[in-house]
Write a protein that holds these residues in place. Structure first.
Motif, PDB file in Angstrom:
ATOM      1  N   THR A 109      -7.638   6.144  -7.917  1.00  0.00           N
ATOM      2  CA  THR A 109      -7.592   6.852  -6.634  1.00  0.00           C
ATOM      3  C   THR A 109      -7.622   5.851  -5.483  1.00  0.00           C
ATOM      4  N   ALA A 110      -8.575   4.946  -5.550  1.00  0.00           N
ATOM      5  CA  ALA A 110      -8.681   3.924  -4.504  1.00  0.00           C
ATOM      6  C   ALA A 110      -7.415   3.081  -4.446  1.00  0.00           C
ATOM      7  N   GLY A 111      -6.870   2.763  -5.618  1.00  0.00           N
ATOM      8  CA  GLY A 111      -5.655   1.951  -5.663  1.00  0.00           C
ATOM      9  C   GLY A 111      -4.458   2.650  -5.066  1.00  0.00           C
ATOM     10  N   PHE A 112      -4.323   3.950  -5.359  1.00  0.00           N
ATOM     11  CA  PHE A 112      -3.164   4.673  -4.843  1.00  0.00           C
ATOM     12  C   PHE A 112      -3.292   4.906  -3.348  1.00  0.00           C
ATOM     13  N   LYS A 113      -4.499   5.191  -2.862  1.00  0.00           N
ATOM     14  CA  LYS A 113      -4.698   5.337  -1.422  1.00  0.00           C
ATOM     15  C   LYS A 113      -4.321   4.043  -0.707  1.00  0.00           C
ATOM     16  N   ALA A 114      -4.744   2.914  -1.281  1.00  0.00           N
ATOM     17  CA  ALA A 114      -4.425   1.616  -0.675  1.00  0.00           C
ATOM     18  C   ALA A 114      -2.917   1.361  -0.695  1.00  0.00           C
ATOM     19  N   LEU A 115      -2.249   1.750  -1.786  1.00  0.00           N
ATOM     20  CA  LEU A 115      -0.810   1.546  -1.881  1.00  0.00           C
ATOM     21  C   LEU A 115      -0.065   2.378  -0.837  1.00  0.00           C
ATOM     22  N   MET A 116      -0.477   3.635  -0.655  1.00  0.00           N
ATOM     23  CA  MET A 116       0.178   4.480   0.338  1.00  0.00           C
ATOM     24  C   MET A 116      -0.004   3.917   1.745  1.00  0.00           C
ATOM     25  N   LYS A 117      -1.205   3.448   2.038  1.00  0.00           N
ATOM     26  CA  LYS A 117      -1.454   2.877   3.359  1.00  0.00           C
ATOM     27  C   LYS A 117      -0.690   1.570   3.544  1.00  0.00           C
ATOM     28  N   GLU A 118      -0.573   0.790   2.460  1.00  0.00           N
ATOM     29  CA  GLU A 118       0.192  -0.456   2.529  1.00  0.00           C
ATOM     30  C   GLU A 118       1.663  -0.160   2.805  1.00  0.00           C
ATOM     31  N   ALA A 119       2.208   0.815   2.096  1.00  0.00           N
ATOM     32  CA  ALA A 119       3.610   1.180   2.310  1.00  0.00           C
ATOM     33  C   ALA A 119       3.830   1.679   3.736  1.00  0.00           C
ATOM     34  N   ALA A 120       2.912   2.516   4.215  1.00  0.00           N
ATOM     35  CA  ALA A 120       3.030   3.032   5.580  1.00  0.00           C
ATOM     36  C   ALA A 120       3.008   1.896   6.594  1.00  0.00           C
ATOM     37  N   ALA A 121       2.151   0.914   6.356  1.00  0.00           N
ATOM     38  CA  ALA A 121       1.994  -0.184   7.310  1.00  0.00           C
ATOM     39  C   ALA A 121       3.212  -1.098   7.359  1.00  0.00           C
ATOM     40  N   THR A 122       4.018  -1.110   6.301  1.00  0.00           N
ATOM     41  CA  THR A 122       5.206  -1.965   6.304  1.00  0.00           C
ATOM     42  C   THR A 122       6.248  -1.477   7.307  1.00  0.00           C
ATOM     43  N   ARG A 123       6.208  -0.175   7.622  1.00  0.00           N
ATOM     44  CA  ARG A 123       7.253   0.466   8.441  1.00  0.00           C
ATOM     45  C   ARG A 123       8.633   0.304   7.800  1.00  0.00           C
ATOM     46  N   SER A 124       8.634   0.025   6.510  1.00  0.00           N
ATOM     47  CA  SER A 124       9.876  -0.068   5.761  1.00  0.00           C
ATOM     48  C   SER A 124      10.162   1.306   5.166  1.00  0.00           C
ATOM     49  N   TYR A 125      11.249   1.912   5.595  1.00  0.00           N
ATOM     50  CA  TYR A 125      11.611   3.229   5.082  1.00  0.00           C
ATOM     51  C   TYR A 125      11.850   3.166   3.571  1.00  0.00           C
TER      52      TYR A 125
END
Length: 213
Positions: A109-125
């Motif tokens: 859970t912690a890993g997936f939350k971090a991954l989603m936030k990381e992806a969002a922060a990239t601003r890479s569609y």
């Protein structure tokens, strides 16, 4: 010739199929999953909503087409209404109260939350689409495995319907088309986020059974 998303699925076939054919899915579709396992799963899955809303919001902001932003915005509204309402009703039916807030995040859970936030922060569609294609496409695949009557318990049946209905099927098709369109230009970024998302999904399904015999 297969598209970009199909190539990513093939590269991650073992993990993808491990999720779609997981014990959790078998028992959910059969309506035999225990309240303990379903409750454990839903408590952890509900933790994703904040990070997921952030991820979809970032997709709206980074999309390169107006129509894409509209589609994503409509989906965001559904997540914030219908799906959240399902969780609240399910917790009540399972007798899970505010004590759920004291349960720590499982490692996946912690890993997936971090991954989603990381992806969002990239601003890479492309990065965002890679994670969304796993988070939504994988769930459509397992939900469409239902080959018999719908389970009687609403906790089971509504979770299936939330991930296999005309709106959701159309949205997953849209997500696939978007990643097929933008992914090849950022292939390695998309490939990395897709792979990590599949690995975390499988670990998340496994975690629902931790502590069971």
């Amino acid at each position: 010739m297969s598209g970009f998303v199909e190539s990513l699925r093939l590269e991650n076939a073992a993990g993808w199929d491990g999720c779609v054919k997981h014990r959790y899915v078998d028992e959910l579709l059969a309506g035999t999953i225990s309240d303990e396992v379903m409750g454990r799963y839903l408590v952890q899955d509900h933790r994703f909503i904040d990070a997921f809303v952030t991820l979809v919001g970032a997709a709206v902001a980074s999309a390169d087409q107006f129509e894409s932003r509209l589609r994503l915005g409509r989906f965001l509204g559904m997540v914030c209404s219908d799906e959240n309402d399902y969780f609240i009703r399910s917790f009540a039916a399972l007798g899970i109260g505010d004590e759920r807030h004291d349960i720590p995040d499982a490692a996946p859970t912690a890993g997936f939350k971090a991954l989603m936030k990381e992806a969002a922060a990239t601003r890479s569609y492309a990065a965002i689409m890679a994670v969304l294609n796993v988070a939504e496409g994988l769930y459509l695949d397992w939900a469409q495995r239902l080959d018999g009557p719908m389970p009687e318990n609403f906790i089971h049946s509504e979770w299936i319907v939330l991930h296999d209905n005309p709106f959701f099927v159309d949205f997953v098709t849209f997500l696939k088309g978007e990643l097929d369109r933008v992914g090849p230009a950022e292939a390695e970024v998309a490939r990395d986020f897709f792979r990590r998302a599949v690995d975390l999904e499988l670990a998340f399904f496994d975690a629902a059974y931790e502590g069971d015999a």
